[in-house]
Design a protein around this motif. Structure first.
Motif, PDB file in Angstrom:
ATOM      1  N   ALA A 144      55.980 -96.984  15.800  1.00 49.71           N
ATOM      2  CA  ALA A 144      55.913 -96.414  14.451  1.00 49.71           C
ATOM      3  C   ALA A 144      54.777 -95.404  14.308  1.00 49.71           C
ATOM      4  O   ALA A 144      54.769 -94.623  13.351  1.00 49.71           O
ATOM      5  N   LEU A 145      53.818 -95.408  15.225  1.00 50.83           N
ATOM      6  CA  LEU A 145      52.708 -94.450  15.163  1.00 50.83           C
ATOM      7  C   LEU A 145      53.163 -93.037  15.519  1.00 50.83           C
ATOM      8  O   LEU A 145      52.461 -92.063  15.228  1.00 50.83           O
ATOM      9  N   GLY A 146      54.303 -92.926  16.195  1.00 51.03           N
ATOM     10  CA  GLY A 146      54.819 -91.616  16.556  1.00 51.03           C
ATOM     11  C   GLY A 146      54.043 -90.905  17.644  1.00 51.03           C
ATOM     12  O   GLY A 146      53.995 -89.673  17.685  1.00 51.03           O
ATOM     13  N   LEU A 147      53.433 -91.678  18.547  1.00 50.07           N
ATOM     14  CA  LEU A 147      52.629 -91.117  19.634  1.00 50.07           C
ATOM     15  C   LEU A 147      53.287 -91.373  20.983  1.00 50.07           C
ATOM     16  O   LEU A 147      54.081 -92.308  21.121  1.00 50.07           O
ATOM     17  N   PRO A 148      52.964 -90.567  22.003  1.00 50.15           N
ATOM     18  CA  PRO A 148      53.417 -90.892  23.355  1.00 50.15           C
ATOM     19  C   PRO A 148      52.875 -92.263  23.773  1.00 50.15           C
ATOM     20  O   PRO A 148      51.746 -92.617  23.416  1.00 50.15           O
ATOM     21  N   VAL A 149      53.665 -93.016  24.499  1.00 54.62           N
ATOM     22  CA  VAL A 149      53.258 -94.356  24.938  1.00 54.62           C
ATOM     23  C   VAL A 149      53.430 -94.458  26.445  1.00 54.62           C
ATOM     24  O   VAL A 149      54.485 -94.102  26.993  1.00 54.62           O
ATOM     25  N   HIS A 150      52.381 -94.937  27.130  1.00 52.60           N
ATOM     26  CA  HIS A 150      52.450 -95.219  28.566  1.00 52.60           C
ATOM     27  C   HIS A 150      52.217 -96.712  28.768  1.00 52.60           C
ATOM     28  O   HIS A 150      51.442 -97.326  28.025  1.00 52.60           O
ATOM     29  N   GLU A 151      52.889 -97.282  29.763  1.00 49.52           N
ATOM     30  CA  GLU A 151      52.758 -98.715  30.019  1.00 49.52           C
ATOM     31  C   GLU A 151      52.283 -98.960  31.443  1.00 49.52           C
ATOM     32  O   GLU A 151      52.771 -98.336  32.395  1.00 49.52           O
ATOM     33  N   LEU A 152      51.309 -99.867  31.585  1.00 43.06           N
ATOM     34  CA  LEU A 152      50.764-100.224  32.889  1.00 43.06           C
ATOM     35  C   LEU A 152      50.893-101.730  33.080  1.00 43.06           C
ATOM     36  O   LEU A 152      50.528-102.509  32.207  1.00 43.06           O
ATOM     37  N   GLY A 153      51.416-102.124  34.248  1.00 45.02           N
ATOM     38  CA  GLY A 153      51.629-103.534  34.517  1.00 45.02           C
ATOM     39  C   GLY A 153      50.346-104.268  34.861  1.00 45.02           C
ATOM     40  O   GLY A 153      49.336-103.671  35.254  1.00 45.02           O
ATOM     41  N   LEU A 154      50.393-105.569  34.703  1.00 42.31           N
ATOM     42  CA  LEU A 154      49.264-106.430  35.054  1.00 42.31           C
ATOM     43  C   LEU A 154      49.128-106.502  36.570  1.00 42.31           C
ATOM     44  O   LEU A 154      50.108-106.741  37.280  1.00 42.31           O
ATOM     45  N   LEU A 155      47.926-106.282  37.071  1.00 42.43           N
ATOM     46  CA  LEU A 155      47.653-106.430  38.509  1.00 42.43           C
ATOM     47  C   LEU A 155      47.271-107.879  38.755  1.00 42.43           C
ATOM     48  O   LEU A 155      46.181-108.315  38.377  1.00 42.43           O
ATOM     49  N   GLY A 156      48.174-108.623  39.370  1.00 40.79           N
ATOM     50  CA  GLY A 156      47.989-110.061  39.514  1.00 40.79           C
ATOM     51  C   GLY A 156      46.743-110.466  40.280  1.00 40.79           C
ATOM     52  O   GLY A 156      46.150-111.515  40.011  1.00 40.79           O
ATOM     53  N   ASP A 157      46.326-109.647  41.226  1.00 41.94           N
ATOM     54  CA  ASP A 157      45.162-109.974  42.055  1.00 41.94           C
ATOM     55  C   ASP A 157      43.873-109.361  41.508  1.00 41.94           C
ATOM     56  O   ASP A 157      42.850-109.349  42.190  1.00 41.94           O
ATOM     57  N   GLY A 158      43.916-108.855  40.279  1.00 39.44           N
ATOM     58  CA  GLY A 158      42.740-108.193  39.736  1.00 39.44           C
ATOM     59  C   GLY A 158      42.731-106.722  40.120  1.00 39.44           C
ATOM     60  O   GLY A 158      43.549-106.255  40.908  1.00 39.44           O
ATOM     61  N   VAL A 159      41.773-105.989  39.579  1.00 44.16           N
ATOM     62  CA  VAL A 159      41.708-104.541  39.796  1.00 44.16           C
ATOM     63  C   VAL A 159      40.736-104.238  40.922  1.00 44.16           C
ATOM     64  O   VAL A 159      39.523-104.381  40.768  1.00 44.16           O
ATOM     65  N   ASP A 160      41.283-103.834  42.062  1.00 43.62           N
ATOM     66  CA  ASP A 160      40.448-103.319  43.141  1.00 43.62           C
ATOM     67  C   ASP A 160      40.751-101.831  43.282  1.00 43.62           C
ATOM     68  O   ASP A 160      41.506-101.258  42.489  1.00 43.62           O
ATOM     69  N   LEU A 161      40.172-101.197  44.279  1.00 39.92           N
ATOM     70  CA  LEU A 161      40.341 -99.756  44.423  1.00 39.92           C
ATOM     71  C   LEU A 161      41.806 -99.390  44.671  1.00 39.92           C
ATOM     72  O   LEU A 161      42.322 -98.413  44.114  1.00 39.92           O
ATOM     73  N   GLY A 162      42.477-100.208  45.494  1.00 39.43           N
ATOM     74  CA  GLY A 162      43.893 -99.955  45.740  1.00 39.43           C
ATOM     75  C   GLY A 162      44.711-100.077  44.466  1.00 39.43           C
ATOM     76  O   GLY A 162      45.615 -99.275  44.206  1.00 39.43           O
ATOM     77  N   GLY A 163      44.410-101.091  43.662  1.00 42.09           N
ATOM     78  CA  GLY A 163      45.106-101.270  42.399  1.00 42.09           C
ATOM     79  C   GLY A 163      44.879-100.108  41.455  1.00 42.09           C
ATOM     80  O   GLY A 163      45.777 -99.702  40.710  1.00 42.09           O
TER      81      GLY A 163
END
Length: 336
Positions: free
Chosen positions: A302-321
């Motif tokens: 309803a905000l009328g803005l572009p939306v991007h979606e990022l999935g959950l990184l199950g192993d946490g955020v490392d450099l590869g993630g």
């Protein structure tokens, strides 16, 4: 001539990333900087809160108060980073406008710099945003922009409008002179087509509401809103029919769906049968989350803005993630 010199300019050069605490805004800012640096471009990732999050994400030493290359992306692009120290930024400012030199350093030893930024927080914000805006406009000796894009890991959504609206913040501090002129120059960048404020959220009630409120405040202040990034999306385990079965408490259908999803069997009398009740409870929780996420998506749409979606990184955020998140943004159309 480099790829960055051949590339058509993107109207957005300053990407300000905000979000409620816990939504992963620093991670998204870092991934965005990587995505924008593709195809030989150069980006600057700016940290203004002094938490050292960027250095941790890129697995490097704490950032000094200087621009330093921290990553190279396929195609020869580069990400540089800068952790802005308000005291050192003020000393730069005093040197630039008043040529204080050693006197400025003496002020730091006396604690005057910290005192000044404490009693005049608007001045602190002018210094922080001003450094990023200067990087946006900076050119090399040949007249080319030094950075194709600047990404700022900004304060949380609840403080972002006040942080960026430096003109109002310094109005009571100075109505003319270098500080006033600096604030005016900063606002010209922040309210231009060169700038976009992106909001990071989770599909949970409080972050979505804070995003909606933040967009309204930014718009009311005349600040340009960019995109909403929905972060840490979890996979949907049950399809729509299974979710309806849970809502209607259709035990047999739910047990069958759970079995097909690999969460347990439904053979009467066996070990799997005893798992049905706890699995049903998990299914109910999952169904409630799916319903909550759908409501959140509707509010964001309803905000009328572009939306991007990022999935959950199950192993946490490392450099590869981090690089995987950057690639996900690029596949969704984020380009430098």
């Amino acid at each position: 001539m480099s790829a960055q010199q051949h590339a058509a300019p993107d109207p957005t050069r300053l990407h300000i990333v905000t979000g409620k605490g816990g939504t992963g805004k620093t991670t998204v800012a870092a991934a965005l900087a990587l995505a924008l640096a593709a195809e030989g471009r150069r980006t600057l990732l700016v940290e203004v809160e002094g938490r050292g999050g960027i250095a941790q994400l890129f697995e490097t030493a704490p950032l000094p108060y200087e621009e330093r290359r921290i990553a190279v992306v396929p195609g020869g692009g580069e990400v540089h980073a800068l952790a802005i120290d308000p005291e050192l930024a003020l000393l730069d400012y005093l040197e630039m406008f008043y040529k204080l030199g050693r006197a400025g350093r003496a002020l730091k030893k006396l604690g005057a710099v910290d005192f000044a930024t404490t009693i005049a927080p608007g001045l602190r914000d002018v210094l922080l945003t001003g450094k990023a805006c200067e990087a946006v406009r900076r050119k090399d000796k040949a007249g080319w922009r030094v950075y194709d894009a600047v990404v700022m890991d900004a304060p949380p959504t609840g403080r972002i409008t006040r942080f960026l609206n430096v003109n109002d913040e310094v109005a009571g501090l100075a109505r003319f002179g270098p500080i006033y002129n600096q604030a005016q120059a900063v606002m010209r960048v922040l309210k231009s087509a060169e700038t976009a404020v992106h909001l990071v959220t989770l599909l949970e009630e409080m972050p979505v509401q804070e995003t909606v409120d933040g967009v309204a405040e930014l718009r009311a202040a005349g600040l340009p809103v960019g995109a909403v990034v929905v972060n840490m999306l979890r996979p949907v385990v049950l399809d729509d029919e299974a979710v309806r079965a849970v809502a209607e408490d259709r035990r047999a259908d739910v047990a069958k769906a759970l079995s097909q999803a690999g969460l347990g069997g439904a053979r009467r009398g066996g070990h799997a049968e005893r798992l049905v009740d706890p699995l049903l409870e998990q299914a109910r929780e999952h169904a409630e989350r799916v319903a909550l996420e759908r409501r959140g998506r509707a509010e964001i749409a309803a905000l009328g803005l572009p939306v991007h979606e990022l999935g959950l990184l199950g192993d946490g955020v490392d450099l590869g993630g981090l690089y995987r998140l950057a690639e996900s943004l690029r596949t969704q159309g984020v380009r430098g």
